[in-house]
Design a protein around this motif. Structure first.
Motif, short mmCIF file in Angstrom:
data_model
loop_
_atom_site.label_atom_id
_atom_site.label_comp_id
_atom_site.label_asym_id
_atom_site.label_seq_id
_atom_site.Cartn_x
_atom_site.Cartn_y
_atom_site.Cartn_z
N ARG A 74 -1.03 -2.32 -4.81
CA ARG A 74 -2.48 -2.14 -4.89
C ARG A 74 -2.85 -1.05 -5.89
N ASP A 75 -2.04 0.00 -5.98
CA ASP A 75 -2.30 1.06 -6.97
C ASP A 75 -2.25 0.47 -8.38
N ARG A 91 -5.21 -1.83 -9.03
CA ARG A 91 -6.45 -1.10 -9.31
C ARG A 91 -6.47 -0.59 -10.74
N GLU A 108 -7.17 -3.62 -12.99
CA GLU A 108 -8.56 -4.07 -12.88
C GLU A 108 -9.52 -3.09 -13.56
N ALA A 109 -9.18 -1.79 -13.52
CA ALA A 109 -10.03 -0.79 -14.18
C ALA A 109 -10.06 -0.98 -15.69
N ASP A 111 0.85 -1.19 0.00
CA ASP A 111 0.00 0.00 0.00
C ASP A 111 0.88 1.24 0.00
#
Length: 329
Positions: free
Chosen positions: A53-54, A57, A60-61, A41
């Motif tokens: 995690r960035d 994300r 996944e977007a 994180d």
């Protein structure tokens, strides 16, 4: 069907910069991508940010598949566990390894302008433990999976610093070793149908460079913090701002991975500019990879302004002549 829909990949050092850009592109094109880094994180006190995690994300977007693996690439046990996880979860399959993990950016920029004998001896390990030793270990473990299936691609992210002096001595030594690793390991892997290449991106506008040396900071840059051979601080800044985006190397690797003539390139140094031309790739508008073989560019950077103005843009230095810049004989 997506371009890389059946591929399993590992991208090391994917919390930000080129590694993040490569992971985004490979996943967007359908690959299952394992991303590694020390930071799960984003730390609250980091002005640059960047975490697994960035990156996850972002992937996944775009509808991609991503598996974040917190991994300290200076720890051999962490590396071994990473490859055991990939092997177990994919029935022994690994198609692409991108060796990008690097932990020396801040140390390199902070020590710029100091000769190697005025730097702490720890600079060697800072630059080349994760940036070189780890690349070799990852390549050994990846090769064991790839050789068993008689296919695969390993990419070392390197730079023109492997040919001529750039930043500092430890950096250049490490990058030339990365190039030689691709050549020698590629030689041994060729008969197993596994490709190993060294990729040279051009100037890349990463989060670190753009944050630390953005327009509002341009006048604060100490001339000693600019690479040797580049005297104009603003010109150096412009090179990065207008250079390739962190995702362009990912486009190149994705195209390379499905090239039916991939094995003809194994063991070689490849540039993002040459791959741009080979595959007809385009970066984000306003950005373009640097052509290190451009005669016009070389003359301009060498201060030969009027000769550069008369030189056609399509004139390029032959690879054999460029390689003489690193010749020791």
């Amino acid at each position: 069907m997506a371009l890389l829909s059946d591929k399993v990949c590992i991208v090391t050092g994917a919390t930000r910069g080129i590694g993040k850009g490569i992971a985004l592109q490979l996943a967007e094109k359908g690959a299952k991508v394992y991303i590694t880094g020390r930071t799960l994180d984003s730390p609250k006190d980091s002005s640059i940010g960047g975490s697994l995690r960035d990156t996850a994300r972002g992937i996944e977007a775009r509808g991609g598949t991503c598996i974040p693996v917190q991994c300290d690439h200076s720890n051999d046990k962490d590396i071994e566990q990473l490859f055991e996880t990939v092997k177990r979860e994919n029935d022994g399959r690994l198609d692409i390894l991108v060796n990008n993990a690097y932990s020396a950016v801040n140390a390199i920029f902070s020590s710029m302008g100091k000769p190697f004998y005025e730097q702490p001896t720890s600079m060697w390990d800072t630059v080349n433990n994760v940036g070189l030793r780890n690349h070799y270990i990852c390549s050994v473990l990846a090769s064991r999976l790839m050789v068993a299936r008689k296919q695969g691609l390993i990419v070392n992210i390197s730079s023109a610093g492997g040919l001529r002096y750039l930043f500092n001595a430890a950096y250049g030594i490490g990058k030339e070793a990365c190039d030689r690793m691709a050549a020698d390991c590629g030689f041994e892997l060729r008969k197993q149908n596994v490709a190993f290449v060294s990729l040279w991106p051009g100037a890349v506008g990463t989060e670190y460079v753009l944050k630390k040396y953005g327009d509002d900071e341009a006048e604060k840059i100490d001339s000693n913090k600019v690479p040797a051979g580049i005297q104009d601080r603003k010109k150096w800044l412009d090179i990065f701002q207008k250079g390739e985006t962190p995702e362009f190397a990912g486009q190149c690797i994705a195209a390379l991975a499905i090239d039916p003539d991939l094995m003809a390139m194994t063991g070689k140094v490849l540039t993002t500019f040459d791959l741009k031309q080979r595959y007809g790739l385009q970066d984000t508008p306003g950005h373009s990879p640097t052509d290190i073989r451009s005669m016009k560019r070389g003359l301009l950077q060498g201060g030969h302004t009027w000769i550069s103005a008369l030189t056609p843009g399509f004139v390029r230095v032959p690879k054999w002549l460029l390689s003489l810049g690193g010749s020791k004989f």
